[in-house]
Design an enzyme around this catalytic site. Structure first.
Site, short mmCIF file in Angstrom:
data_model
loop_
_atom_site.label_atom_id
_atom_site.label_comp_id
_atom_site.label_asym_id
_atom_site.label_seq_id
_atom_site.Cartn_x
_atom_site.Cartn_y
_atom_site.Cartn_z
N ASP A 195 0.86 -1.19 0.00
CA ASP A 195 0.00 0.00 0.00
C ASP A 195 0.89 1.24 0.00
O ASP A 195 1.00 1.96 0.99
CB ASP A 195 -0.89 -0.03 1.24
CG ASP A 195 -2.06 0.95 1.14
OD1 ASP A 195 -2.26 1.51 0.04
OD2 ASP A 195 -2.74 1.16 2.15
N PHE A 201 -11.91 -1.06 4.26
CA PHE A 201 -10.94 -0.27 5.02
C PHE A 201 -11.04 -0.56 6.52
O PHE A 201 -11.88 0.01 7.22
CB PHE A 201 -11.18 1.23 4.76
CG PHE A 201 -10.54 1.73 3.49
CD1 PHE A 201 -10.54 0.98 2.34
CD2 PHE A 201 -9.92 2.96 3.46
CE1 PHE A 201 -9.95 1.44 1.17
CE2 PHE A 201 -9.33 3.44 2.29
CZ PHE A 201 -9.35 2.68 1.15
#
Length: 317
Positions: free
Chosen positions: A17, A178
């Site tokens: 990420d 998330f």
């Protein structure tokens, strides 16, 4: 004994990420993902100055209109950085559609086509790309069209079960629920700050989605994202994919504690029901304050970082 990062790679596809090339080289993930915030961080690094200059120079050749040049430069920059990354990882790079298009299905599809075309010009086939779209109704409908065209999508800013259900029904290749941002909301709204990893609301949400997908035979990949600590990651060991930032990748690599499998696909046992209608989706989202608030906040934040990135590009015009 292997460390937890090595152990995790045995049961889950690890995704980086970050837009930092050096971090990707160091941790060697299978895939990588970017977003406007990560691209902004990358663009602020001295080693990416030539990328900004190159993107602006290219944009000037495409149009004489200053605003169109900024739009084109932003698209070119995201693809240039994505190309650098995809030449390092063996898998895919996720590249995000402008968050300001999150409520415009047709414009999102057009932007996806443009990004795929830019990657093609750079010699990268669409099979190496995931187009990232916000998990609004409009974004999900855009993904449904793109998937039928053979363009795989990553539905991001996903916080609620209604979003996950609609994404699976649309045939999305992958979703990015998330985890950490869900935890943030519950800490702020309830005042409770101490959660065990098993009761972490973000972990609970992803676990529910993962089990629902597997029980009903949906092929959409579940990729947990936005982690606040390694405990959230280890509690989701066995998830299809997990996208993890460099700091937490490093922490996992420095830990040799056992890593039991927490999520497992036991095969489909239920038949999916009727797909959500738009009205049902919007009502379910309306009833989920956390998902509604975090989706809106995420879109605003990504849009704000896109504006900052464009301001940097404008300085090179």
């Amino acid at each position: 004994m292997s460390n937890q990062l090595q152990a995790l790679r045995e049961i889950t596809t690890v995704v980086a990420d970050t837009g930092d090339i050096e971090a990707i080289k160091k941790y060697q993930p299978v895939d990588a993902t970017t977003n406007p915030s990560l691209l902004l961080k990358a663009a602020e690094m001295p080693q990416y100055k030539s990328h900004l200059q190159g993107a602006v120079a290219w944009a000037k050749q495409q149009s004489s209109d200053a605003e169109q040049q900024i739009t084109d430069a932003g698209d070119k920059l995201s693809v240039t950085i994505g190309t650098d990354i995809v030449n390092i990882v063996p898998g895919r790079i996720s590249t995000e559609v402008d968050a300001r298009l999150s409520f415009d299905t047709a414009a999102s599809i057009d932007k996806a086509h443009k990004l795929i075309a830019l990657y093609k010009e750079a010699g990268i086939d669409k099979s190496r790309i995931l187009i990232k779209l916000a998990s609004t109704w409009e974004g999900i409908k855009a993904a449904e069209v793109l998937e039928k065209e053979g363009i795989n999508c990553n539905l991001t800013l996903l916080f609620g079960f209604a979003q996950a259900q609609a994404c699976a029904e649309a045939g999305a290749f992958l979703i990015s629920p998330f985890v950490g941002r869900i935890l943030d909301w519950f800490k702020k709204s309830t005042g409770k700050t101490d959660y065990t990893s098993a009761e972490d609301p973000g972990v609970v949400s992803v676990t529910k989605i993962y089990n629902y997908y597997k029980d009903h035979g949906y092929k959409t990949v579940v990729m947990g994202a936005s982690f606040r600590n390694t405990a959230e990651i280890t509690e989701l060991a066995g998830c299809d994919r997990l996208t993890i930032g460099p700091a937490l990748l490093e922490a996992l690599s420095q830990t040799d504690a056992p890593l039991p499998i927490k999520l497992k696909d036991n095969g489909a046992i239920k038949t999916p029901g009727a797909p959500l209608t738009e009205a049902q989706f919007r009502w379910n989202m309306n009833q989920d304050a956390m998902a509604t608030e975090k989706l809106s906040e995420g879109i605003r934040n990504f849009a704000a970082d896109q504006v900052k990135l464009e301001a940097m590009l404008r300085s090179y015009l």
